[in-house]
Design an enzyme around this catalytic site. Structure first.
Site, PDB file in Angstrom:
ATOM      1  N   GLU A   1      -0.831  -5.282   5.971  1.00 38.07           N
ATOM      2  CA  GLU A   1       0.509  -5.349   5.362  1.00 38.07           C
ATOM      3  C   GLU A   1       1.375  -6.354   6.120  1.00 38.07           C
ATOM      4  O   GLU A   1       2.109  -7.144   5.517  1.00 38.07           O
ATOM      5  CB  GLU A   1       1.173  -3.970   5.397  1.00 38.07           C
ATOM      6  CG  GLU A   1       0.528  -2.985   4.437  1.00 38.07           C
ATOM      7  CD  GLU A   1       1.107  -1.580   4.542  1.00 38.07           C
ATOM      8  OE1 GLU A   1       1.196  -0.907   3.516  1.00 38.07           O
ATOM      9  OE2 GLU A   1       1.450  -1.143   5.654  1.00 38.07           O
TER      10      GLU A   1
ATOM     11  N   GLY B   1       1.944   4.524   7.425  1.00 35.69           N
ATOM     12  CA  GLY B   1       1.607   5.885   7.018  1.00 35.69           C
ATOM     13  C   GLY B   1       0.247   5.949   6.322  1.00 35.69           C
ATOM     14  O   GLY B   1      -0.425   6.975   6.346  1.00 35.69           O
ATOM     15  N   GLY B   2      -0.146   4.836   5.744  1.00 39.35           N
ATOM     16  CA  GLY B   2      -1.450   4.764   5.084  1.00 39.35           C
ATOM     17  C   GLY B   2      -2.463   3.998   5.912  1.00 39.35           C
ATOM     18  O   GLY B   2      -3.517   3.599   5.398  1.00 39.35           O
TER      19      GLY B   2
ATOM     20  N   GLY C   1       5.975  -0.603   0.604  1.00 34.42           N
ATOM     21  CA  GLY C   1       6.708   0.606   0.964  1.00 34.42           C
ATOM     22  C   GLY C   1       7.007   0.642   2.455  1.00 34.42           C
ATOM     23  O   GLY C   1       6.699  -0.292   3.194  1.00 34.42           O
TER      24      GLY C   1
ATOM     25  N   THR D   1       0.849  -1.204   0.000  1.00 36.34           N
ATOM     26  CA  THR D   1       0.000   0.000   0.000  1.00 36.34           C
ATOM     27  C   THR D   1       0.883   1.253   0.000  1.00 36.34           C
ATOM     28  O   THR D   1       1.955   1.247   0.594  1.00 36.34           O
ATOM     29  CB  THR D   1      -0.879  -0.025   1.273  1.00 36.34           C
ATOM     30  OG1 THR D   1      -1.710  -1.179   1.212  1.00 36.34           O
ATOM     31  CG2 THR D   1      -1.756   1.219   1.387  1.00 36.34           C
TER      32      THR D   1
HETATM   33  C1  5RP Z   1       0.909   2.186   4.366  1.00 36.94           C
HETATM   34  C2  5RP Z   1       2.379   2.052   4.418  1.00 36.94           C
HETATM   35  C3  5RP Z   1       3.142   2.560   3.228  1.00 36.94           C
HETATM   36  O1  5RP Z   1       3.819   1.505   2.653  1.00 36.94           O
HETATM   37  C4  5RP Z   1       4.087   3.630   3.711  1.00 36.94           C
HETATM   38  O2  5RP Z   1       3.342   4.651   4.351  1.00 36.94           O
HETATM   39  C5  5RP Z   1       4.907   4.232   2.563  1.00 36.94           C
HETATM   40  O3  5RP Z   1       4.069   4.938   1.709  1.00 36.94           O
HETATM   41  P1  5RP Z   1       4.597   5.741   0.443  1.00 36.94           P
HETATM   42  O4  5RP Z   1       5.090   4.739  -0.541  1.00 36.94           O
HETATM   43  O5  5RP Z   1       3.376   6.497  -0.038  1.00 36.94           O
HETATM   44  O6  5RP Z   1       5.676   6.677   0.883  1.00 36.94           O
HETATM   45  O7  5RP Z   1       2.965   1.533   5.338  1.00 36.94           O
HETATM   46  O8  5RP Z   1       0.318   1.790   5.560  1.00 36.94           O
END
Ligand code: 5RP
Length: 236
Positions: free
Chosen positions: A112, A105-106, A91, A33
């Site tokens: 995940e 972060g998401g 990510g 994600t």
């Molecule tokens: C989502 C995550 C993402 O992998 C992480 O926030 C990185 O995001 P991005 O590729 O937009 O920088 O852990 O829960």
């Protein structure tokens, strides 16, 4: 795909594509994600469309990756229908020198973690800005909490020395609600000396579903960089 002039976007595109190129025909693929893996999913779709890649199925880690996989023509499956995952690509928000991560972060770190930990090979895709000497340097630890337990969990986190903050929605009034219907508390710690122990300690608080510390699970970290205006990818 149009190539972007924004250096961070450029790094994400490049590293997302490099990871998509690691996927072999016939694989079961964990689909991470975020904005970086969005490029991976798009490139997987491109490879399938061109016929260069065949017979893959994806396991999404969020509604986001599910929607993107459908959009780009990557067939999907569920954990009930398979007995392994060959490769997961995801990510991260921080990566330390031991390849330990902060993710979430998401707000997708629970799914995940399930998918990434099951994979035989777990590839992390980041831009160079995500590398830190020590976890927690620039990013708080996301903790998914069931809604009825939010107050006792916040109190328990404060007792551990963390500074919890309920994550609020953007273009949505009130807290962020995860794909599982829970809330997220972002916890700042002054020092994370022992991520292995902190991951377990947080998950031991009743009402915590999962936290965003990922330890001892990564096979390879791919880092997107821009050097002299040119995007490139290196391995950690
Ligand atoms: C989502 C995550 C993402 O992998 C992480 O926030 C990185 O995001 P991005 O590729 O937009 O920088 O852990 O829960």
């Amino acid at each position: 795909m149009s190539v972007s002039a924004d250096p961070v976007k450029l790094m994400k595109q490049e590293v997302g594509k490099a990871a998509a190129n690691l996927v072999k025909s016939g694989s079961i693929v964990g689909l991470g994600t975020g904005s970086t893996t969005a490029y991976t999913i798009q490139f997987l779709g491109d490879r399938l469309k061109s016929g260069e890649l065949k017979d893959i199925v994806g396991v999404p880690t969020s509604f986001q990756s599910e929607v993107l996989a459908k959009q780009y023509g990557v067939p999907l499956t569920t954990l009930d229908a398979i007995d392994h995952i060959d490769i997961a690509i995801d990510g991260a928000d921080e990566v330390d020198p031991h390849k330990n991560l902060i993710k979430g972060g998401g707000a997708a770190h629970t799914r995940e973690k399930v998918v990434d930990y099951l994979a035989k090979e777990f590839i992390v895709v980041v831009d160079s800005g995500k590398l830190v000497d020590r976890l927690g340097s620039s990013f708080a630890v996301p903790v998914e909490v069931i809604p009825m337990a939010i107050t006792p969990v916040i109190n328990a986190i404060k007792k551990l020395g963390g500074q919890p903050e309920l994550r609020m929605g953007v273009k949505k009034a009130g807290p962020v609600i995860t794909d599982q219907g829970n809330m997220v508390v972002d916890v700042t710690f002054e020092n994370i000396d022992d991520p292995v122990t902190l991951e377990k300690t947080l998950n031991n608080i009743p009402g915590v579903l999962e936290n965003g510390i990922f330890v001892n699970c990564v096979s390879q970290v791919l880092i997107g960089e821009v050097i002299d205006g040119k995007p490139s990818v290196r391995q950690m």
